[in-house]
Design a protein around this motif. Structure first.
Motif, PDB file in Angstrom:
ATOM      1  N   ARG A  31       0.874  -1.251   0.057  1.00  0.00           N
ATOM      2  CA  ARG A  31       0.025   0.104   0.172  1.00  0.00           C
ATOM      3  C   ARG A  31       0.822   1.469  -0.044  1.00  0.00           C
ATOM      4  O   ARG A  31       1.881   1.222   0.644  1.00  0.00           O
ATOM      5  CB  ARG A  31      -0.966  -0.022   1.121  1.00  0.00           C
ATOM      6  N   VAL A  32       0.145   2.225  -0.529  1.00  0.00           N
ATOM      7  CA  VAL A  32       0.768   3.710  -0.724  1.00  0.00           C
ATOM      8  C   VAL A  32      -0.156   4.681   0.176  1.00  0.00           C
ATOM      9  O   VAL A  32      -1.375   4.584  -0.146  1.00  0.00           O
ATOM     10  CB  VAL A  32       1.157   4.230  -1.751  1.00  0.00           C
ATOM     11  N   ASP A  33       0.401   5.405   1.126  1.00  0.00           N
ATOM     12  CA  ASP A  33      -0.423   6.427   1.966  1.00  0.00           C
ATOM     13  C   ASP A  33      -0.731   7.745   1.013  1.00  0.00           C
ATOM     14  O   ASP A  33       0.410   8.257   0.837  1.00  0.00           O
ATOM     15  CB  ASP A  33      -0.020   6.581   3.061  1.00  0.00           C
ATOM     16  N   SER A  44       4.970   7.135   2.424  1.00  0.00           N
ATOM     17  CA  SER A  44       4.485   6.169   3.411  1.00  0.00           C
ATOM     18  C   SER A  44       4.175   4.878   2.653  1.00  0.00           C
ATOM     19  O   SER A  44       3.279   4.956   1.746  1.00  0.00           O
ATOM     20  CB  SER A  44       3.505   6.840   4.180  1.00  0.00           C
ATOM     21  N   PHE A  45       4.872   4.019   2.770  1.00  0.00           N
ATOM     22  CA  PHE A  45       4.678   2.606   2.152  1.00  0.00           C
ATOM     23  C   PHE A  45       4.436   1.586   3.185  1.00  0.00           C
ATOM     24  O   PHE A  45       4.789   1.494   4.242  1.00  0.00           O
ATOM     25  CB  PHE A  45       6.044   2.191   1.381  1.00  0.00           C
ATOM     26  N   LEU A 158      -8.873  -0.178  -0.698  1.00  0.00           N
ATOM     27  CA  LEU A 158      -8.768   1.435  -0.215  1.00  0.00           C
ATOM     28  C   LEU A 158      -8.902   1.174   1.390  1.00  0.00           C
ATOM     29  O   LEU A 158      -9.630   0.393   1.959  1.00  0.00           O
ATOM     30  CB  LEU A 158      -9.908   1.989  -0.777  1.00  0.00           C
ATOM     31  N   GLU A 159      -7.971   1.728   2.152  1.00  0.00           N
ATOM     32  CA  GLU A 159      -7.997   1.527   3.454  1.00  0.00           C
ATOM     33  C   GLU A 159      -7.955   3.278   4.057  1.00  0.00           C
ATOM     34  O   GLU A 159      -7.088   3.801   3.678  1.00  0.00           O
ATOM     35  CB  GLU A 159      -6.875   0.976   3.942  1.00  0.00           C
ATOM     36  N   ASN A 184      -4.905   5.082   2.367  1.00  0.00           N
ATOM     37  CA  ASN A 184      -4.026   4.008   1.608  1.00  0.00           C
ATOM     38  C   ASN A 184      -4.544   3.494   0.404  1.00  0.00           C
ATOM     39  O   ASN A 184      -5.593   3.003   0.400  1.00  0.00           O
ATOM     40  CB  ASN A 184      -3.627   3.077   2.653  1.00  0.00           C
ATOM     41  N   LEU A 185      -3.951   3.586  -0.610  1.00  0.00           N
ATOM     42  CA  LEU A 185      -4.337   2.567  -1.818  1.00  0.00           C
ATOM     43  C   LEU A 185      -3.467   1.617  -1.675  1.00  0.00           C
ATOM     44  O   LEU A 185      -2.354   1.593  -1.851  1.00  0.00           O
ATOM     45  CB  LEU A 185      -4.333   3.531  -3.175  1.00  0.00           C
TER      46      LEU A 185
END
Length: 189
Positions: A31-33, A44-45, A158-159, A184-185
């Motif tokens: 994920r990437v923020d 952010s990873f 999606l988070e 996050n995606l």
């Protein structure tokens, strides 16, 4: 007798087929923020590994490069400048659905950056003066988060995440509060 055994095997096959989901074979997620990148200038990873039905473990890494925060640090509005953060975590799914669920997490944090303080010193004549001393800090903290995750097409995530914690060892130099707030995606594989 053969019909009974055949019906039993066929019924077992249908029950096990209904319990299986596409997520059972996809144990990893990256994920990437997006929120941190836009709002804070922070990369952010995250990587997450799903262990079973309800538990997962992962690690989140942040690198900060915000000009606004650095300007605040240089202009004296703050005394610390966070540069990096590494957060291993354990999550528990609070909902039964595997495609959309709430979760709770416990995380640890190793974080560091720059610290500055104003120090009073004296010269050889005994005259006092103030100087700014810059140094590096590294701290360790613990915290908790709550979030919601949903999947699209069984792979895209999606988070939403909100969490807070506290640094434990060098609180006079590091930020007292650690935040884990993000949108996050991700991709599950």
């Amino acid at each position: 007798m053969k019909k009974i055994i055949g019906l039993f095997l066929l019924g077992t096959f249908f029950v096990s087929a209904q319990e299986s989901s596409p997520f059972d074979h996809k144990k990893n997620e990256f994920r990437v923020d997006v929120l941190s990148a836009i709002a804070y200038g922070k990369l952010s990873f995250s990587y997450e590994r799903f262990l079973g039905k309800d538990f997962s473990v992962g690690v989140n890494t942040n690198f900060s490069n915000s000009q606004k925060i650095e300007d605040d640090f240089n202009d004296g509005f703050r005394n610390n400048l966070p540069k990096y953060e590494i957060n291993p975590y354990v999550r528990y799914a609070l909902s039964k659905s595997k495609s959309r669920y709430y979760f709770a997490e416990i995380f640890a944090s190793t974080n560091g950056g720059d610290f500055k303080e104003i120090i009073r010193d004296t010269d050889s004549n005994g005259n006092g003066f103030y100087t700014i001393k810059k140094s590096k800090y590294t701290d360790f903290g613990l915290g908790g988060s709550l979030g919601y995750k949903m999947y699209f097409k069984e792979s895209w995530a999606l988070e939403f995440l909100v969490g807070f914690g506290s640094n434990l060892t060098k609180r006079e130099q590091s930020p007292n509060v650690i935040s884990r707030v993000g949108i996050n995606l991700g991709y599950r594989f």
